[in-house]
Motif scaffolding. Structure first.
Motif, mmCIF file in Angstrom:
data_model
loop_
_atom_site.group_PDB
_atom_site.id
_atom_site.type_symbol
_atom_site.label_atom_id
_atom_site.label_comp_id
_atom_site.label_asym_id
_atom_site.label_seq_id
_atom_site.Cartn_x
_atom_site.Cartn_y
_atom_site.Cartn_z
ATOM 1 N N ARG A 134 0.845 -1.268 -0.027
ATOM 2 C CA ARG A 134 -0.006 -0.077 0.002
ATOM 3 C C ARG A 134 0.846 1.259 0.004
ATOM 4 N NH1 ARG A 134 -2.885 1.044 4.327
ATOM 5 N NH2 ARG A 134 -2.221 -0.681 5.654
ATOM 6 N N ALA A 135 1.883 1.161 0.565
ATOM 7 C CA ALA A 135 2.899 2.321 0.759
ATOM 8 C C ALA A 135 3.403 2.494 -0.567
ATOM 9 C CB ALA A 135 3.850 2.160 1.661
ATOM 10 N N MET B 240 11.640 0.016 -12.766
ATOM 11 C CA MET B 240 11.612 0.176 -11.077
ATOM 12 C C MET B 240 10.712 -1.084 -10.643
ATOM 13 S SD MET B 240 12.688 1.726 -8.576
ATOM 14 C CE MET B 240 12.511 1.546 -6.933
ATOM 15 N N LEU B 241 11.427 -1.733 -9.677
ATOM 16 C CA LEU B 241 10.625 -2.833 -9.136
ATOM 17 C C LEU B 241 9.373 -2.308 -8.329
ATOM 18 C CD1 LEU B 241 10.759 -5.994 -8.524
ATOM 19 C CD2 LEU B 241 11.929 -5.276 -6.569
ATOM 20 N N THR B 242 8.093 -2.651 -8.534
ATOM 21 C CA THR B 242 6.905 -2.267 -7.740
ATOM 22 C C THR B 242 6.266 -3.287 -7.021
ATOM 23 O OG1 THR B 242 5.745 -2.345 -9.524
ATOM 24 C CG2 THR B 242 6.728 -0.433 -9.395
ATOM 25 N N GLN C 24 9.731 -1.671 9.792
ATOM 26 C CA GLN C 24 10.039 -2.794 9.989
ATOM 27 C C GLN C 24 9.719 -3.585 8.860
ATOM 28 O OE1 GLN C 24 11.950 -4.012 12.384
ATOM 29 N NE2 GLN C 24 12.294 -5.844 10.975
ATOM 30 N N GLY C 25 8.656 -3.145 8.036
ATOM 31 C CA GLY C 25 8.192 -3.856 6.743
ATOM 32 C C GLY C 25 9.072 -3.765 5.506
ATOM 33 N N PHE C 26 9.248 -2.257 5.532
ATOM 34 C CA PHE C 26 10.337 -2.296 4.469
ATOM 35 C C PHE C 26 11.924 -2.815 4.565
ATOM 36 C CE2 PHE C 26 7.383 0.728 2.984
ATOM 37 C CZ PHE C 26 7.662 1.392 1.444
ATOM 38 N N GLN C 27 12.216 -2.714 5.857
ATOM 39 C CA GLN C 27 13.422 -3.517 6.144
ATOM 40 C C GLN C 27 13.379 -5.105 5.870
ATOM 41 O OE1 GLN C 27 16.411 -2.103 6.815
ATOM 42 N NE2 GLN C 27 15.921 -0.154 6.974
ATOM 43 N N ASP C 28 12.323 -5.602 6.322
ATOM 44 C CA ASP C 28 12.081 -7.114 6.141
ATOM 45 C C ASP C 28 12.109 -7.414 4.755
ATOM 46 O OD1 ASP C 28 12.182 -7.364 8.863
ATOM 47 O OD2 ASP C 28 9.948 -7.713 9.063
ATOM 48 N N HIS C 29 11.481 -6.581 3.974
ATOM 49 C CA HIS C 29 11.016 -6.934 2.365
ATOM 50 C C HIS C 29 11.996 -6.467 1.380
ATOM 51 C CE1 HIS C 29 7.935 -9.084 4.338
ATOM 52 N NE2 HIS C 29 7.143 -8.136 4.568
ATOM 53 N N LEU C 30 12.436 -5.246 1.670
ATOM 54 C CA LEU C 30 13.386 -4.353 0.842
ATOM 55 C C LEU C 30 14.752 -4.021 1.074
ATOM 56 C CD1 LEU C 30 10.470 -2.229 -0.681
ATOM 57 C CD2 LEU C 30 11.616 -4.055 -1.430
ATOM 58 N N GLY C 31 14.963 -4.315 2.500
ATOM 59 C CA GLY C 31 16.336 -4.132 2.788
ATOM 60 C C GLY C 31 16.574 -2.757 3.137
ATOM 61 N N PHE D 144 13.669 4.325 0.088
ATOM 62 C CA PHE D 144 12.987 3.370 -1.329
ATOM 63 C C PHE D 144 12.324 4.600 -1.856
ATOM 64 C CE2 PHE D 144 9.065 2.046 -3.063
ATOM 65 C CZ PHE D 144 9.645 0.953 -3.878
ATOM 66 N N ARG D 145 11.641 5.689 -1.305
ATOM 67 C CA ARG D 145 11.094 6.731 -1.824
ATOM 68 C C ARG D 145 11.950 7.380 -2.768
ATOM 69 N NH1 ARG D 145 6.531 9.119 -2.810
ATOM 70 N NH2 ARG D 145 6.060 11.154 -2.335
ATOM 71 N N LYS D 146 12.945 7.893 -2.344
ATOM 72 C CA LYS D 146 13.998 8.423 -3.025
ATOM 73 C C LYS D 146 14.643 7.724 -4.199
ATOM 74 C CE LYS D 146 17.589 10.590 -1.075
ATOM 75 N NZ LYS D 146 18.914 10.923 -0.479
ATOM 76 N N LEU D 147 14.945 6.300 -4.142
ATOM 77 C CA LEU D 147 15.173 5.565 -5.126
ATOM 78 C C LEU D 147 14.075 5.395 -6.254
ATOM 79 C CD1 LEU D 147 17.526 3.553 -6.079
ATOM 80 C CD2 LEU D 147 16.080 1.625 -4.883
ATOM 81 N N GLN D 148 12.896 5.172 -5.788
ATOM 82 C CA GLN D 148 11.546 5.373 -6.758
ATOM 83 C C GLN D 148 11.693 6.618 -7.467
ATOM 84 O OE1 GLN D 148 7.767 5.395 -5.088
ATOM 85 N NE2 GLN D 148 7.404 3.401 -6.147
#
Length: 249
Positions: free
Chosen positions: A128-129, A239-241, A159-166, A172-176
């Protein structure tokens, strides 16, 4: 593999991924001959199987041998009788050795109880994020603001972003955003487009920081991407979504 739901895959570090596609009819034929006729039906209701380590190692060694042989053999391309013979020989090897080994390995796993594993709960928040970030690339919303938009706690999102995307959600927002800018620059007319305007469209308002981050990520200045002729422009990676959750312990 289950025809409904999702399958997520996470690999650590740099990995090469090999995909082996087997005709269902051939698999069913071998499975029936080996007394595992119900195995194929069970596989269609599962998206993962707990393979016994010793069986996994045997299957892995056999696959590595096949990959090594394929690298030493002439490429399976072209036409003519020699090409047909090479294809037939490879197919015979797969049918005689690999397929029975694969069937036995999966059949043992089916007996252990295949399951349709649900993804960890935090992955839904991460998805959702990501969706919100794609729809609002120009909004410079803080982490707390994103949490409010998603009705999620700060701890859950981080924690969700760290667990699933490292990485954290803001990283992640900057990378995206940088990937979005690159896609826009590659598609833009250099005579009618300014880098500042494109960066601002995606919420990157600090010119100095943007240029530095862009160069570090893509190995070139944004001006080079914009000015390069269409035929010589580098291909931009999409970009991986979606996210790939790590398997719960």
């Amino acid at each position: 593999m289950a025809t409904t739901g999702e399958v997520h895959l996470t690999t650590g570090g740099q990995r090469s991924l090999a995909v082996l596609v087997i005709d269902p009819a051939s698999f069913q034929q071998v499975a029936t001959a080996l007394g595992h006729g119900r195995c194929a039906d069970q596989l269609c209701r599962s998206n993962w199987l707990p393979i016994e380590p010793s069986r996994y190692q045997r299957l892995r060694r056999h696959l590595l041998q096949l990959f090594a042989l394929s690298e030493l053999s002439p490429p399976l391309r072209g036409d003519g009788l020699e090409h047909v013979h090479r294809q037939m020989a490879l197919q015979a090897d797969l049918q005689a050795d690999l397929l029975p080994l694969l069937v036995e390995t999966l059949a043992a796993a089916c007996d252990a109880g295949p399951q349709l594993r649900r993804a960890p709960a935090r992955i839904e928040v991460v998805k959702r994020a990501q969706d919100w970030m794609v729809r609002h690339p120009d909004r410079n919303t803080s982490l707390d603001g994103i949490c409010q938009e998603l009705r999620a706690s700060r701890r859950t999102l981080i924690q969700g972003f760290q667990d699933h995307l490292g990485m954290g959600p803001m990283a992640f927002r900057k990378l995206q955003r940088l990937h979005m800018v690159r896609q826009a620059l590659l598609a833009a007319d250099p005579q009618r487009t300014t880098i500042t305007a494109v960066a601002a469209r995606f919420g990157l308002l600090s010119g100095g920081h943007f240029a530095r981050d862009y160069r570090l990520l893509f190995g070139e200045r944004p001006g080079f991407t914009l000015a390069a002729p269409a035929k010589t422009r580098p291909q931009s990676r999409r970009m991986l979504t979606t996210v790939q959750p790590r398997e719960p312990a």
